[in-house]
Enzyme design. Structure first.
Site, PDB file in Angstrom:
ATOM      1  N   SER A 226       0.805  -1.209   0.000  1.00  0.00           N
ATOM      2  CA  SER A 226       0.000   0.000   0.000  1.00  0.00           C
ATOM      3  C   SER A 226       0.835   1.255   0.000  1.00  0.00           C
ATOM      4  CB  SER A 226      -0.925   0.025   1.230  1.00  0.00           C
ATOM      5  OG  SER A 226      -1.788  -1.081   1.246  1.00  0.00           O
ATOM      6  N   SER A 264      -2.387  -4.248  -3.776  1.00  0.00           N
ATOM      7  CA  SER A 264      -1.952  -2.982  -3.197  1.00  0.00           C
ATOM      8  C   SER A 264      -3.138  -2.073  -2.921  1.00  0.00           C
ATOM      9  CB  SER A 264      -0.973  -2.286  -4.156  1.00  0.00           C
ATOM     10  OG  SER A 264      -0.417  -1.141  -3.582  1.00  0.00           O
ATOM     11  N   ASP A 266      -3.662   1.753  -2.793  1.00  0.00           N
ATOM     12  CA  ASP A 266      -3.013   3.025  -3.110  1.00  0.00           C
ATOM     13  C   ASP A 266      -4.053   4.134  -3.059  1.00  0.00           C
ATOM     14  OD1 ASP A 266      -0.686   1.513  -3.702  1.00  0.00           O
ATOM     15  OD2 ASP A 266      -1.433   1.158  -5.733  1.00  0.00           O
TER      16      ASP A 266
END
Length: 336
Positions: A226, A264, A266
């Protein structure tokens, strides 16, 4: 090393934006490498124009839907490790209620990245005192970078990472950024790749257990982790325009080598301390440029300011070598 062409603010930090303060609590005790970072804008209680942009939504961003719905943020923004996010949100709520005895509805905003490679994440060690200390210590000074606060146990692009900050001045105001980095890809500095694989270059140290520490406890080959990006400004933007700025922050991750892996989370949270909108969309070119340059530099700062860290179960994340970066940039003709 200079990123972009726009001038930085006096501190080259998110705290260059008037009325924005940062406080941090760091926990670094062997098996625990974690903490809290608080971004505290003046006037948050009255609601500030805000927006959230999502690159990959594999994360836990408490309070995001109300920000999307109403276009305002009404609390400080806190960052921490993944499994502590709910305890941090509750502690933030207590801090807010103590300051407003009439409040019956508040929307705490807390983001996270997974620091479980270097910290015993299941212990969820963050206490209300840790959260309140970060909030109460928030100041307009230059925030510490690297292995501090919410970045104590994070890694990115194959190296130890953490907290980074930067700012850019434009003609009518300032864009300031703070990041918590913990994502996968190949570190790229000013267009020059600097891979973490040991056999790619004898000067680059690989992770001691050959696992990408930016990918959590049991990473799969395509997992990421992240990145949390907080963008502050004093420009007179409305919530829609702030959202456009937030999206540019996510784009900037690609400039340092993010692979935007499917595992991830983001996120970019952007807000303005200026409640008087009056900015033309055709004048957004400079704020967009300021955002991408600030984010790129803040991401790089989060790595270059970090130090090699050994934590949970002896896992180690190695800092990127400054000499190696200089050598690579010199070879590429980017740095004399």
């Amino acid at each position: 090393m200079t990123v972009g062409t726009l001038p930085t603010g006096p501190l080259n930090a998110i705290t260059d934006v008037p009325g924005v303060r940062v406080g941090q609590t760091t926990i670094s005790t062997g098996e625990l490498q974690t903490g809290v970072t608080a971004i505290v804008p003046d006037g948050f209680a009255g609601g500030l124009p805000a927006a959230i942009a999502v690159g990959n939504g594999y994360g836990k961003l408490v309070g995001s839907t109300q920000v999307d719905e109403l276009g305002v943020i009404e609390t400080p923004i806190l960052l921490t490790g993944t499994l502590s996010v709910f305890r941090v949100a509750d502690a933030l709520l207590t801090w807010l209620l103590d300051r407003d005895p009439l409040a019956t509805s508040l929307n705490p905003v807390v983001g996270e990245t997974n620091d479980g490679h270097l910290s015993d994440i299941r212990r969820r060690p963050i206490t209300p005192d840790d959260v309140h200390a970060a909030l109460d210590s928030a100041s307009t000074d230059l925030p510490a970078e690297g292995c501090v606060g919410a970045g104590t146990g994070t890694a990115a692009l194959g190296f130890k990472a953490g907290i980074g900050t930067s700012s850019r001045a434009v003609s009518s105001g300032t864009i300031g950024v703070l990041v918590q980095t913990n994502f996968s890809g190949t570190l790229t500095v000013l267009g020059t790749p600097i891979p973490a694989a040991g056999d790619a270059d004898p000067g680059v140290r690989e992770m001691s257990d050959r696992r990408d520490a930016s990918r959590g406890d049991d990473p799969g080959p395509d997992d990421g982790n992240s990145c949390m990006i907080v963008v502050a400004t004093d420009l007179p933007l409305d919530a829609r325009q702030v959202g456009r700025v937030a999206r540019r922050a996510i784009f900037a991750m690609g400039r340092v080598g993010s692979d935007y892996a499917p595992g991830s989370g983001d996120y970019a949270i952007a807000f303005t301390t200026n409640r008087t909108p009056g900015f033309s969309d055709r004048d957004l070119r400079a704020p967009f440029q300021a955002t991408t340059e600030s984010v790129e530099e803040a991401l790089l700062n989060s790595l270059t300011m970090a130090t090699t860290t050994t934590g949970f179960q002896g896992h180690t994340a190695h800092a990127v070598s400054h000499d190696l970066v200089r050598s690579r940039l010199a070879s590429a003709g980017t740095l004399s």
